[in-house]
Enzyme design. Sequence first.
Site, PDB file in Angstrom:
ATOM      1  N   ALA A   4       2.130 125.067  20.531  1.00 29.02           N
ATOM      2  CA  ALA A   4       0.732 125.441  20.341  1.00 29.02           C
ATOM      3  C   ALA A   4       0.629 126.880  19.825  1.00 29.02           C
ATOM      4  CB  ALA A   4      -0.051 125.237  21.636  1.00 29.02           C
ATOM      5  N   SER A   5      -0.367 127.592  20.244  1.00 29.42           N
ATOM      6  CA  SER A   5      -0.667 128.891  19.635  1.00 29.42           C
ATOM      7  C   SER A   5       0.375 129.959  19.909  1.00 29.42           C
ATOM      8  CB  SER A   5      -2.015 129.394  20.143  1.00 29.42           C
ATOM      9  OG  SER A   5      -2.982 128.404  19.920  1.00 29.42           O
ATOM     10  N   THR A   6       1.317 129.698  20.831  1.00 30.19           N
ATOM     11  CA  THR A   6       2.316 130.728  21.112  1.00 30.19           C
ATOM     12  C   THR A   6       3.163 131.035  19.898  1.00 30.19           C
ATOM     13  OG1 THR A   6       3.825 129.018  21.906  1.00 30.19           O
ATOM     14  CG2 THR A   6       2.527 130.182  23.570  1.00 30.19           C
TER      15      THR A   6
END
Lengths: 371, 659
Positions: free
Chosen positions: B330-332
């Site tokens: 995801a956004s990591t």
Amino acid sequence: MRSSGQEEQQNNTFWQRLHIDVPLLLGILVLLFLGLFIVYSAGGQETAVVYRKARSIGVALFGMFLVAQIPPLVYRKWAVPVFVLGLLMLVGVLLFGHVGKGAQRWLDLGFIKFQPSEIMKLIVPIMIAWFVSQDNLPVKISTVILAFILVLLPTLLIANQPDLGTSLLIASSGIFVIFLAGASWKLIGVCVGLASAFVPVLWMFLMKPYQKQRVLTFLNPEQDPLGSGYHIIQSKIAIGSGGIEGKGWLQGTQSQLEFLPERHTDFIFSVFSEEFGLIGVAALLSVYLFVVMRGLWIAVNAQHAFTKLLAGSLTLTFFVYVFVNIGMVSGLLPVVGVPLPLVSYGGTSMVTLMLGFGILMAISTHRRFHV
Amino acid sequence: MPPRRVVIRNQSAEANLFARRTFIAFAGVVLVLLILFGNVYNLQVESFEKYQTRSNSNRIKLLAVAPNRGLIYDRNGVLLADNKPVYSLEVIAEDVEDITSSIIQVSQLLDISPDRQSKFFKSMKRKRRFKPVELHSRLSDQQVALFSVNQHKFPGIFVSARLKRNYPFSDLTTHSLGYVARINRKDANRLAREDKSENYAATYAIGKRGIEKYYENMLHGTIGHQEVEINNQGRVIRTLSYTPPVPGKDLTLTLDIELQMIAKRALSGKRGAIVAMDPRTGGILAMYSNPSYDGNLFVHGISTKNYKKLLDSKDLPLINRSVQSGYPPASTVKPFLALTGLEENIVTPSTTINDRGWYQLKGLPNKYRDWKPWGHGKVDLVRAIEQSCNIYFYDLAFKLGITKISTMMERFGFGDYTGIDIHEENKAIMPSVAWKRERFNQSWYTGETLSVGIGQSFWTVTPLQLTQALTTLVNHGERKVPHLLKAKSELIIESSGKTTHQNTPIIYEPRAPLKLKDDSHWNVVLEAMHSTVQKFGATAHKPFKGTTYDASGKTGSAQVARLKQGEEYDAKTTSENQRDNAMFIAFAPFDKPEIVVAVAIENVAKGGGATNAAPVARQIMDQYFGDRVITSQAHKVNISAKANKKVSSPIATTPQEAD
């Protein structure tokens, strides 16, 4: 010369009055004392075992001395009734016998427990010697056949207990009498042939499974080295690893570390060979040879056919012990429970043997023995 | 008595006959004696050597003496794995007179279950009668005492002591330490292939997982030998010679058991994993996966019931999620994608887009949504990271294309083994055109590139991979080998007999560095992560409010359920295992980072990375830094008044021992 000869004669007279045959006694004592030392080594250096053996030696020597006092005439007189009584006892064992170690050998009379088969080792040669000395030697065929039947009766009864070793010794004691009595060679040939023919019958019908197993093991001990072949393999290792000089008294690893079975009884020869080597074996066999020679000398010099035959048979039977025992522990013969005479621990068989020697001494010393 | 027949005897003829026969018998005796002597001669002289050898092999036994397995410590010397004596009750059937009644009696005395008894009888049938068979594998002290008093009643039954592995922290360390267990047929075959059977002759257990397996060779040591004289019972009579075993090497790990404890507490009741690493070395400070299990169970041979319970558990405790579970990042991964954009000249730090809440490819009906329905408005690169703006990264990914993305991400180690020193590791998936062709035999769709742009689609990472990538990022491209082993220590026996422990730190050669065309790009991304935590209103600001160690980080919330076009995600209506995963990566301090952390929590009930995973990372860091107050040299950072009170100097860094 003369004076020394006189001294000797006097000496002889002294021992003769005691009815002791000195050379025979010396040979026997050497074996008995050797037995004490080896039993000490084989029995885990336990003095209690040695004391027990010494005690039975004392009893046996005393028994021998007593028997030696009896004139051989008495044996001949009592041969038949004692033989019949012996057979009855064997039948008694068969019917009410006490079972020990998987075999029915003991008869319990309430106050005493004993093995009639042991007594039969003496009774059978007496009986057969009496029987064949009825007529002139050499024996006739009909006498031989009857004598065989007389031998076969106790032999089969004992083999049935089962006690293969003792029945073998009893059979040979009777056969020796017949042989010494001059059975014709032709007859001997026929008997050997018949005996060989009897082997398969013996194998198929008469031998117990454990006996068959012993024979199979004898033929190929390595097939089951941890099972039934174990004893014989360990015994051969003990003998072989002794080498020429042996490992030394109390130093035999096979016996001290208990790899050998039945160390102080049936396999005592292995302990001896391991610790004293080939030199010791040669010495031991020489002592046995000496005892046999002396016994045969007594037989040859006996004054009557009965005593000749009896003395010869007792001596040769003694040698059968030596042959069967050493042959068995060194892998020449299958394992049958026969001790090394006079050396093995075990009171009963030693006492019987010593009583036999008592008879020999009686034959040797009771010179005035009339028909 | 009947009158005796009178026989006229020829005395001399009889005597001659008898003498002849006696002589023949005597000759037979001599012959037989010669045969006996010849046979003994053959045994004692001809075959002497053969029988001497057999006699020696009879009495001399080489007893193998097992080496003590090396101990395992954490970085501060706390014992994580040791060897404890365990008493077992063993029976030699050969020495027991009445085996059935003896076993029943001893079982009554010591309260041994019928289960163990029937197991004993079963294994007794398979063993030789003179070999010991186990009746009870773990006697309590009371049972040992009770048996010792009554031992004389049970010949052939005895207590035997053996050292067994023990993990004092049980489930806290299992996933990294692994465990040892009985050598099974497969292990034995492998040892035979590797020619190690001899060295394991006296060894009972072997490393099955984790550090115990990976460093089996170091931990095991070298077998010793005792040459003894034995009797026919196999009982030792005396020792002839003795070669002592060489104990296995003691291992010191990079793990900090206190951080492990915090990790466990922070994850309690959740499924997920934490990996914390020292970016200066690649040494792993904490690696915890929840739920875990007790490795001690396997040391003693786990019961079928317990093993089934572990296998069947929906929470999959046997899985080490930190290295074996592939999570959508995801956004990591947005900082890494931003770096790729800068490197490929697709964007500059000042490139802005206008986020209206959705993104649409030209000519396609599908709308790709931002997590904020009304959008973030005007967004540049730093703000895109701070706010985790999806639209910015849809656009960036579209412009980069999948190949450039996957090439760069592979250089960060995504989609490949990290090379950590345990065997349980998953490569996870870094999707590419070639990967999809091979996996599904399908061509790549541009829409999938957009999903990759926000760390979704086929892309999965392990928490360790995230930690590794972040380490490379904070090190400006310097790549470290993630590892658990810090040092080994071995016993040196000098010729004088004096023994010393020689401690050798393990040196890990760094991997080929990741070089950028422009080195300043590193700082653009790192500063964006810094402000993600430090700037009021940024996505990770709230969870780190009040911290004093100048943390930086990036949140992520991964969709697990595939949503249809226009469908709204609602945790309450979604089944538990379809709920979002919360992700978070962080490092601190900003200058010279000492710790990087990656957190993954599965199927959170509410919120995303910021509310679920970031607080977990914070607990780890709080523990790591303690009271230290660190301010960035280049940035003005708000330090909470509370921290100021505690420490007088605004800059007070305690230098940590480097490993």
